[in-house]
Write a protein that holds these residues in place. Structure first.
Motif, short mmCIF file in Angstrom:
data_model
loop_
_atom_site.label_atom_id
_atom_site.label_comp_id
_atom_site.label_asym_id
_atom_site.label_seq_id
_atom_site.Cartn_x
_atom_site.Cartn_y
_atom_site.Cartn_z
N PRO A 66 -3.27 -0.08 -8.53
CA PRO A 66 -4.78 0.31 -8.52
C PRO A 66 -5.32 -0.15 -7.24
N GLN A 67 -6.09 0.92 -6.80
CA GLN A 67 -6.71 1.13 -5.53
C GLN A 67 -5.89 0.81 -4.45
N ARG A 68 -4.61 1.09 -4.60
CA ARG A 68 -3.64 1.07 -3.35
C ARG A 68 -2.60 1.95 -3.06
N ILE A 69 -3.23 3.37 -3.68
CA ILE A 69 -2.57 4.47 -3.27
C ILE A 69 -3.58 5.33 -2.37
N LEU A 118 0.87 -0.94 -0.06
CA LEU A 118 -0.16 -0.08 0.00
C LEU A 118 0.80 1.12 0.02
N VAL A 119 0.49 2.25 -0.99
CA VAL A 119 1.37 3.51 -1.02
C VAL A 119 0.58 4.38 -0.14
N ASP A 128 -6.52 8.65 -7.88
CA ASP A 128 -6.64 8.51 -9.35
C ASP A 128 -5.80 9.36 -10.16
N GLU A 129 -6.09 9.47 -11.39
CA GLU A 129 -5.15 10.42 -12.28
C GLU A 129 -5.33 11.90 -11.94
N GLN A 130 -6.64 12.08 -11.31
CA GLN A 130 -7.08 13.44 -11.27
C GLN A 130 -6.88 14.21 -9.79
N LEU A 131 -6.87 15.36 -9.72
CA LEU A 131 -6.33 15.99 -8.59
C LEU A 131 -7.33 15.78 -7.42
#
Length: 203
Positions: A104-107, A85-86, A143-146
């Motif tokens: 994926p779903q791990r940050i 997990l990040v 995800d990729e957005q802020l």
């Protein structure tokens, strides 16, 4: 069964990193260890704090490098340390699409407002200028957005008439330290599902 391994990313003092480390040391986060602390700044106080605690601390500088190249090196480091997990703890860079796809779903990230209100920088100032009566913090997947990923949990604090940015930020930070450990435990338990944008805990 081996401990779940965290990779912490930070750019500054890393107060949330220290709160996570304290939660592990006190047993509040059982079966969890910090595998590596990574910063994009060599002189980040959080790296020094990690070394003082005997943790692996790695600087991977951004200066003069493209984001994709920099992120690729961080991902490789996280894989090297077998991170499960990040956790972003004051990491002041947007992650590339490739980075997000690698975990994926791990940050996880924490933001000092009740998202979707007041994303981005200076959330406490935005809260005060808008005249909001309730503030707080949001733990969310990245995800990729802020400041956009699925929300895991939120903590609230009242906005006092006497508040300025500093007093409000200090009270929110107290809740951040509680929220981060709670969110880590929830995610690592895997006792949840995501339906659309909703994080739903399983009974």
């Amino acid at each position: 069964m081996r401990s779940k391994r965290l990779g912490i990313l930070l750019s500054g003092r890393g107060s949330n990193f220290l709160a996570i480390a304290d939660a592990i040391a006190s047993g509040k986060l059982a079966g969890v260890e910090i595998a590596v602390v990574i910063s994009n700044k060599v002189d980040a106080p959080g790296l020094a704090a990690a070394r003082e605690r005997g943790l692996n601390a790695v600087a991977i500088e951004t200066r003069g490098r493209k984001r994709a190249e920099h992120d690729s090196e961080i991902v490789a480091c996280l894989h090297e340390y077998q991170v499960d997990l990040v956790c972003l703890a004051g990491y002041m860079r947007l992650l590339s699409q490739e980075f997000v796809a690698a975990f994926p779903q791990r940050i996880l990230n924490i933001h000092p407002s009740l998202l979707p209100a007041f994303p981005g920088l200076d959330a406490q100032r935005q809260t005060l200028e808008y005249g909001a009566k309730v503030a707080g913090c949001t733990m969310h997947f990245v995800d990729e957005q802020l400041d956009h990923g699925v929300i895991i949990l939120q903590k609230t604090v009242p906005v006092l008439d006497s508040d300025d940015e500093h007093t409000l930020a200090a009270r929110i930070l107290e809740q951040e330290h509680i929220a981060y450990a709670e969110a880590i435990a929830r995610v690592l338990s895997e006792k949840y599902q995501i339906v659309g944008r909703r994080y739903l805990a399983e009974a």
